[in-house]
Design a protein around this motif. Structure first.
Motif, short mmCIF file in Angstrom:
data_model
loop_
_atom_site.label_atom_id
_atom_site.label_comp_id
_atom_site.label_asym_id
_atom_site.label_seq_id
_atom_site.Cartn_x
_atom_site.Cartn_y
_atom_site.Cartn_z
N UNK A 124 -11.53 -6.45 -38.18
CA UNK A 124 -11.12 -6.60 -36.79
C UNK A 124 -9.84 -7.44 -36.64
N UNK A 125 -9.57 -8.30 -37.63
CA UNK A 125 -8.39 -9.16 -37.56
C UNK A 125 -7.20 -8.63 -38.33
N UNK A 126 -7.44 -7.69 -39.24
CA UNK A 126 -6.39 -7.21 -40.14
C UNK A 126 -6.48 -5.71 -40.32
N UNK A 127 -5.51 -4.98 -39.78
CA UNK A 127 -5.44 -3.53 -39.96
C UNK A 127 -4.06 -3.20 -40.54
N UNK A 128 -4.02 -2.68 -41.74
CA UNK A 128 -2.75 -2.36 -42.40
C UNK A 128 -2.28 -0.99 -41.94
N UNK A 129 -1.01 -0.91 -41.54
CA UNK A 129 -0.47 0.31 -40.93
C UNK A 129 0.49 1.08 -41.81
N UNK A 130 0.93 0.51 -42.91
CA UNK A 130 1.93 1.16 -43.76
C UNK A 130 1.36 1.38 -45.16
N UNK A 131 1.77 2.46 -45.78
CA UNK A 131 1.44 2.66 -47.19
C UNK A 131 2.32 1.77 -48.06
N UNK A 132 1.96 1.63 -49.31
CA UNK A 132 2.78 0.84 -50.22
C UNK A 132 1.97 -0.02 -51.16
#
Length: 404
Positions: free
Chosen positions: A111-119
């Motif tokens: 809920x506090x951390x959502x990663x939006x980019x690949x890599x």
């Protein structure tokens, strides 16, 4: 071969202040899935035990990296919705174990951390003083390409019986590549071991919407040998490859001695490519009811290895070298031995040597053979002109197998 396979000895992925931290895992939630190279949006769980068995405040921190694991130009707000650093709040104490410990875990995304980019990403665990306790790598990828991978016996007559060759294609119909030498980078990783990979490759041929990497020698890996194993799922009784058990402050498990033979021949033995799985038959929750046992490793030799040290090696110590997994020679019984505290479970391991050149050699003790079953992962990075970061636009997997 040393210049082709990069062994990142004492690199940032190894533990720094982890004297009392054990059983570090960063894996998807699926059972028997060991790789932290997963599609963007997949839930990864980080877990570890603190053998001080007290209540410490640990935090995790996430950093985006370039294809070669240098700091990315992206700000945290550009690759994360939420916060890139948070306290780990899922903390439980061990139950009914001789070795007390505190178990920590956190799932990402949350809920506090959502990663939006690949890599490429580096996950660090920090203590109260913001010191780095340990780090682990993970990769999030998009399915924008397809990468068929093939693994075959080496074509080099000098390494015909000892190496394997990896070849692959990148089918990129979904993305436009104008300058492959500048926009595309690839990495080949053997058995999810970041210390053993090949990079800096250019395509050998170009076709419409396809890049071919069909090297004969440049993508050769040592075949190695199947990993040794043991199973400590029953703490009080002997199990697979455990010959004797004694009880002290903790349980002591003695493994069958390994006999070194420089003329060792290949023998097929199914393994999990150096990984480990925590499990206990004596409790309901492996996380907190699996106990720790002092595992006694031994290797019988005719004579001491000259100017070389020997280590027990596997995913349980992140394929790294430290005093904790070093073996010591006893000239009276001509035996190398090491005692390592490990949580109950099924473990793969092998032996590694290191000399004055600091090169970690996992083939000198156990041999290297083209027949060995290995898993290879190809990661494709894409950074077009003007882009701020390396996207991971696909991965491919290949396995060596032969008719038996």
């Amino acid at each position: 071969m040393h210049q082709k396979i990069t062994w990142l000895l004492f690199f940032f992925l190894t533990s720094v202040n982890a004297q009392n931290i054990e059983t570090i895992q960063l894996r998807p939630l699926q059972e028997n899935s060991f790789s932290s190279i997963v599609p963007l949006g997949t839930i990864l769980e980080l877990s570890f035990d603190d053998l001080d068995a007290d209540s410490k405040d640990y935090k995790y921190k996430i950093e985006h990296k370039t294809h070669d694991w240098k700091p990315s130009r992206l700000l945290s707000s550009q690759f994360i919705n939420g916060f890139n650093q948070n306290t780990i709040i899922n903390v439980t104490n061990s139950f009914n174990t001789l070795q007390n410990y505190t178990h920590y875990s956190v799932q990402i995304p949350n809920i506090n951390t959502v990663i939006t980019k690949s890599g490429n990403y580096l996950l660090s665990v920090l203590n109260t003083y913001d010191d780095v306790v340990f780090t682990r790598r993970f990769v999030l990828y998009e399915n924008a390409t397809t990468i068929p991978v093939s693994v075959a016996r080496s074509r080099n007559t000098k390494t015909l019986n000892t190496q394997q060759t990896v070849q692959f294609y990148i089918n990129h119909k979904g993305i436009r590549i104008n300058n492959p030498s500048q926009e595309i980078n690839v990495a080949i990783i053997k058995n999810n071991n970041w210390n053993e990979m090949i990079t800096n490759l250019q395509p050998t041929f170009f076709k419409p919407n396809q890049l071919l990497y069909t090297y004969s020698n440049k993508t050769n890996f040592w075949g190695g040998n199947e990993y040794l194993n043991f199973d400590s799922k029953i703490i009080r009784n002997t199990s697979l490859n455990i010959v004797k058990i004694t009880k002290g402050d903790v349980y002591n498990h003695y493994l069958y001695p390994f006999t070194y033979n420089k003329y060792r021949q290949y023998s097929y033995n199914p393994d999990i490519n150096g990984q480990f799985a925590v499990r206990s038959l004596e409790g309901n929750d492996n996380n907190t009811e699996a106990d720790y046992a002092l595992m006694h490793f031994s290797m019988e030799v005719e004579e001491m290895f000259k100017e070389k040290e020997i280590y027990v090696f596997g995913a349980f110590n992140d394929f790294s070298i430290s005093d904790k997994n070093r073996m010591y020679f006893n000239p009276k019984n001509k035996t190398y031995s090491a005692n390592i505290l490990l949580k109950q479970g099924f473990y793969n391991y092998t032996f590694a040597t290191i000399g004055k050149d600091n090169f970690v050699n996992t083939n000198e003790v156990n041999g290297t053979f083209f027949e060995t079953e290995n898993e290879y992962t190809v990661i494709v990075y894409y950074k077009p002109a003007g882009s701020l970061y390396d996207r991971v636009v696909g991965i491919g997997k290949g396995y060596f197998s032969q008719n038996r």
